[in-house]
Design an enzyme around this catalytic site. Sequence first.
Site, mmCIF file in Angstrom:
data_model
loop_
_atom_site.group_PDB
_atom_site.id
_atom_site.type_symbol
_atom_site.label_atom_id
_atom_site.label_comp_id
_atom_site.label_asym_id
_atom_site.label_seq_id
_atom_site.Cartn_x
_atom_site.Cartn_y
_atom_site.Cartn_z
ATOM 1 N NE ARG A 17 -2.143 -1.213 3.601
ATOM 2 C CZ ARG A 17 -2.384 -0.842 4.547
ATOM 3 N NH1 ARG A 17 -3.454 0.105 4.954
ATOM 4 N NH2 ARG A 17 -1.585 -1.255 5.549
ATOM 5 C CG ASN A 36 -3.571 -4.423 3.575
ATOM 6 O OD1 ASN A 36 -3.279 -4.451 2.268
ATOM 7 N ND2 ASN A 36 -2.838 -4.214 4.479
#
Length: 93
Positions: A17, A36
């Site tokens: 990320r 996520n």
Amino acid sequence: MEKCVLVKGRVQGVGFRYWVLRQAAAIGGLDGYALNLENGDVAVLMRGDENKVNALQILLQKGPLFARVDSLTEAPEYKAYFPPITNGVFKRI
């Protein structure tokens, strides 16, 4: 253009990320989120110029050094997982 994609593989616990945020910043002009999911996948919602969205999507197919991307598919059904996009911001959640 707005696109939501699902990234499968070893994409959690490897800085994926944060890497997405850096890539989006390097491309510039993109808004969106990297999230996520509980199943180990990462969903990415991105908005911007079509060429810039496509450039980020190409990068997502490779991922950062310690990631392994097995597949990347368009997943518009995951848009509901994200808050409204804030102009000029790409966040991880």
